[in-house]
Design a protein around this motif. Structure first.
Motif, mmCIF file in Angstrom:
data_model
loop_
_atom_site.group_PDB
_atom_site.id
_atom_site.type_symbol
_atom_site.label_atom_id
_atom_site.label_comp_id
_atom_site.label_asym_id
_atom_site.label_seq_id
_atom_site.Cartn_x
_atom_site.Cartn_y
_atom_site.Cartn_z
ATOM 1 N N UNK A 130 5.074 -29.183 32.672
ATOM 2 C CA UNK A 130 5.101 -30.459 33.393
ATOM 3 C C UNK A 130 3.696 -31.004 33.654
ATOM 4 N N UNK A 131 2.689 -30.154 33.526
ATOM 5 C CA UNK A 131 1.308 -30.559 33.818
ATOM 6 C C UNK A 131 0.827 -31.693 32.928
ATOM 7 N N UNK A 132 1.391 -31.816 31.729
ATOM 8 C CA UNK A 132 0.966 -32.908 30.839
ATOM 9 C C UNK A 132 1.181 -34.261 31.498
ATOM 10 N N UNK A 133 2.259 -34.404 32.249
ATOM 11 C CA UNK A 133 2.520 -35.676 32.945
ATOM 12 C C UNK A 133 1.463 -35.946 34.012
ATOM 13 N N UNK A 134 1.012 -34.909 34.671
ATOM 14 C CA UNK A 134 0.018 -35.069 35.734
ATOM 15 C C UNK A 134 -1.356 -35.421 35.163
ATOM 16 N N UNK A 135 -1.746 -34.759 34.078
ATOM 17 C CA UNK A 135 -3.033 -35.069 33.450
ATOM 18 C C UNK A 135 -3.002 -36.483 32.886
ATOM 19 N N UNK A 136 -1.903 -36.845 32.237
ATOM 20 C CA UNK A 136 -1.775 -38.191 31.674
ATOM 21 C C UNK A 136 -1.905 -39.244 32.781
ATOM 22 N N UNK A 137 -1.250 -39.028 33.901
ATOM 23 C CA UNK A 137 -1.333 -39.972 35.025
ATOM 24 C C UNK A 137 -2.751 -40.040 35.582
ATOM 25 N N UNK A 138 -3.413 -38.891 35.677
ATOM 26 C CA UNK A 138 -4.796 -38.873 36.174
ATOM 27 C C UNK A 138 -5.706 -39.671 35.252
ATOM 28 N N UNK A 139 -5.545 -39.487 33.954
ATOM 29 C CA UNK A 139 -6.358 -40.228 32.989
ATOM 30 C C UNK A 139 -6.047 -41.722 33.035
ATOM 31 N N UNK A 140 -4.757 -42.054 33.087
ATOM 32 C CA UNK A 140 -4.363 -43.467 33.125
ATOM 33 C C UNK A 140 -4.854 -44.179 34.377
ATOM 34 N N UNK A 141 -5.032 -43.424 35.456
ATOM 35 C CA UNK A 141 -5.483 -44.013 36.718
ATOM 36 C C UNK A 141 -6.977 -43.807 36.964
ATOM 37 N N UNK A 142 -7.680 -43.364 35.926
ATOM 38 C CA UNK A 142 -9.143 -43.218 35.954
ATOM 39 C C UNK A 142 -9.627 -42.325 37.093
ATOM 40 N N UNK A 143 -8.868 -41.251 37.352
ATOM 41 C CA UNK A 143 -9.301 -40.279 38.346
ATOM 42 C C UNK A 143 -10.377 -39.391 37.735
ATOM 43 N N UNK A 144 -11.247 -38.889 38.561
ATOM 44 C CA UNK A 144 -12.296 -37.970 38.113
ATOM 45 C C UNK A 144 -11.722 -36.557 38.145
ATOM 46 N N UNK A 145 -11.292 -36.068 36.990
ATOM 47 C CA UNK A 145 -10.714 -34.726 36.920
ATOM 48 C C UNK A 145 -11.858 -33.728 37.068
ATOM 49 N N UNK A 146 -11.881 -33.044 38.210
ATOM 50 C CA UNK A 146 -12.976 -32.105 38.468
ATOM 51 C C UNK A 146 -12.594 -30.669 38.158
ATOM 52 N N UNK B 181 -17.602 -30.601 30.447
ATOM 53 C CA UNK B 181 -18.209 -29.611 31.344
ATOM 54 C C UNK B 181 -17.980 -29.951 32.809
ATOM 55 N N UNK B 182 -17.641 -31.190 33.105
ATOM 56 C CA UNK B 182 -17.376 -31.569 34.496
ATOM 57 C C UNK B 182 -16.025 -31.047 34.983
ATOM 58 N N UNK B 183 -15.169 -30.607 34.062
ATOM 59 C CA UNK B 183 -13.868 -30.052 34.441
ATOM 60 C C UNK B 183 -13.996 -28.539 34.494
ATOM 61 N N UNK B 184 -14.002 -28.012 35.712
ATOM 62 C CA UNK B 184 -14.140 -26.568 35.886
ATOM 63 C C UNK B 184 -12.768 -25.910 35.856
ATOM 64 N N UNK B 185 -12.763 -24.657 35.480
ATOM 65 C CA UNK B 185 -11.520 -23.880 35.376
ATOM 66 C C UNK B 185 -11.500 -22.808 36.451
#
Length: 119
Positions: A11-27, A50-54
């Protein structure tokens, strides 16, 4: 807005897609299985960002990153535990359904979010 995703399964694909579509800064992304994080990031061409830490521990994510918003997309049984930790840290949350496995846990989430003034 700094955004983090906890849980990188189907289900995470929907969350990442929404974050990208809403121009959120994925940290950050977090999952107990590092390969799940990488698979998700590769799908969106984010594996070299590199700004996206794991993280494999959401407590560490919350203490280091200080996101404004976290999506919780883990297995249902731990939604409430993670949501309460996020809210207690002053973080707004989006919780994949179900919000909690019991009415008591849902009530705790609601009460703590009012107390901490987060959504």
């Amino acid at each position: 807005m700094k955004y983090a995703l906890i849980g990188c399964g189907g289900i995470a694909v929907n969350h990442i897609k929404a974050a990208l579509n809403n121009h959120l800064e994925i940290c950050a992304v977090c999952d107990t299985k590092p390969e799940a994080m990488e698979t998700l990031l590769v799908k969106y061409g984010l594996e070299k960002e590199t700004r996206i830490r794991r993280y494999v521990d959401y407590h560490e994510l919350l203490s280091v990153e200080k996101p404004a918003l976290v999506s919780i997309a883990t297995e249902s049984g731990i939604h409430a535990e993670i949501a309460l930790a996020c809210i207690d840290s002053g973080v707004n949350v989006i919780i994949e359904k179900p919000m909690a496995m019991s009415l008591e846990d849902a009530d705790q989430i609601t009460a703590l979010s009012k107390e901490k003034q987060v959504k």
